[in-house]
Structure formats: C-alpha cells, structure tokens
Design a protein around this motif. Structure first.
Motif, short mmCIF file in Angstrom:
data_model
loop_
_atom_site.label_atom_id
_atom_site.label_comp_id
_atom_site.label_asym_id
_atom_site.label_seq_id
_atom_site.Cartn_x
_atom_site.Cartn_y
_atom_site.Cartn_z
N THR A 27 17.27 -16.34 -39.93
CA THR A 27 18.44 -16.85 -40.65
C THR A 27 17.98 -17.87 -41.70
O THR A 27 16.84 -18.33 -41.68
N VAL A 28 18.90 -18.22 -42.58
CA VAL A 28 18.61 -19.24 -43.58
C VAL A 28 18.26 -20.56 -42.88
O VAL A 28 17.31 -21.24 -43.26
N ALA A 29 19.01 -20.92 -41.84
CA ALA A 29 18.75 -22.17 -41.12
C ALA A 29 17.34 -22.18 -40.54
O ALA A 29 16.65 -23.21 -40.59
N ALA A 30 16.89 -21.05 -40.01
CA ALA A 30 15.52 -20.98 -39.46
C ALA A 30 14.49 -21.12 -40.57
O ALA A 30 13.45 -21.76 -40.38
N LEU A 31 14.78 -20.55 -41.74
CA LEU A 31 13.88 -20.71 -42.89
C LEU A 31 13.79 -22.18 -43.29
O LEU A 31 12.71 -22.70 -43.55
N VAL A 32 14.93 -22.87 -43.30
CA VAL A 32 14.94 -24.29 -43.64
C VAL A 32 14.07 -25.07 -42.65
O VAL A 32 13.30 -25.94 -43.05
N GLU A 33 14.17 -24.74 -41.37
CA GLU A 33 13.35 -25.42 -40.37
C GLU A 33 11.86 -25.17 -40.62
O GLU A 33 11.05 -26.09 -40.50
N GLU A 34 11.50 -23.94 -40.97
CA GLU A 34 10.11 -23.63 -41.31
C GLU A 34 9.64 -24.47 -42.51
O GLU A 34 8.55 -25.02 -42.50
N LEU A 35 10.49 -24.56 -43.52
CA LEU A 35 10.14 -25.31 -44.72
C LEU A 35 9.98 -26.80 -44.41
O LEU A 35 9.01 -27.43 -44.84
N LYS A 36 10.93 -27.34 -43.64
CA LYS A 36 10.88 -28.77 -43.30
C LYS A 36 9.61 -29.12 -42.53
O LYS A 36 9.08 -30.22 -42.66
N ALA A 37 9.11 -28.17 -41.75
CA ALA A 37 7.91 -28.42 -40.95
C ALA A 37 6.64 -28.39 -41.81
O ALA A 37 5.59 -28.85 -41.37
N ARG A 38 6.72 -27.86 -43.02
CA ARG A 38 5.53 -27.71 -43.88
C ARG A 38 4.99 -29.06 -44.33
O ARG A 38 3.81 -29.32 -44.19
N GLU A 39 5.83 -29.87 -44.93
CA GLU A 39 5.40 -31.18 -45.40
C GLU A 39 6.59 -32.05 -45.75
O GLU A 39 7.72 -31.59 -45.81
N GLU A 40 6.30 -33.32 -46.01
CA GLU A 40 7.34 -34.33 -46.18
C GLU A 40 8.32 -34.05 -47.32
O GLU A 40 9.50 -34.31 -47.21
N ARG A 41 7.82 -33.48 -48.41
CA ARG A 41 8.72 -33.25 -49.55
C ARG A 41 9.82 -32.24 -49.21
O ARG A 41 10.94 -32.34 -49.69
#
Length: 82
Positions: A27-41
């Motif tokens: 889902t989009v929400a899961a993608l957002v969680e993946e992105l947030k885990a990448r780095e601070e920005r």
C-alpha cells in the motif's frame, strides 16, 4: 520498479524531484514507512501525513490504496483554492 515523484515542500525536504524504487510495499502507507526508514530527510518529509496528498498513476487516492500494478506514486501538499 515504481516511479516516486515529490512536489513542492516535499521535494525540498527530500532533495529530489523523483526516483525509481524497488519496493515490496502493498500500500501507499507501507511505501511511506519504507521511505521514512531510509534516512532522516524522508522522515521529515513524511512526518505529518495529514499535510500530504497522494496520487497513484495520476489519480488522487488515500494512503491505504494498493500499489499492485502501479507505475507511479506522487506526493504533494494539498492544493489551495484559486
């Protein structure tokens, strides 16, 4: 592969207009969680989802929208009147 596009202040916080990603997010929400885990920005850009809108394959949708078969996800602030 999926194209992820960032607009307005989302682009400014992340520092990229778009990127191609390999994701297993359903889902989009899961993608957002993946992105947030990448780095601070990314964490900063997605800190308040109520301040963001999302489109999947150029159709406005919700963060619980499925990503199966999607080619593009775009994140942007809400449009203001005019």
């Amino acid at each position: 592969m999926i194209d992820v596009l960032y607009f307005a202040w989302v682009r400014e916080r992340i520092g990229l207009p778009k990127e191609k990603l390999e994701t297993s997010a359903a889902t989009v929400a899961a993608l957002v969680e993946e992105l947030k885990a990448r780095e601070e920005r990314y964490e900063a850009a997605f800190a308040d989802l109520s301040a963001l809108r999302v489109a999947v394959d150029q159709e406005l949708t919700d963060f619980d929208a499925p990503l199966a078969g999607a080619r593009e996800v775009a994140f942007f602030p809400p449009m203001t009147g005019g």
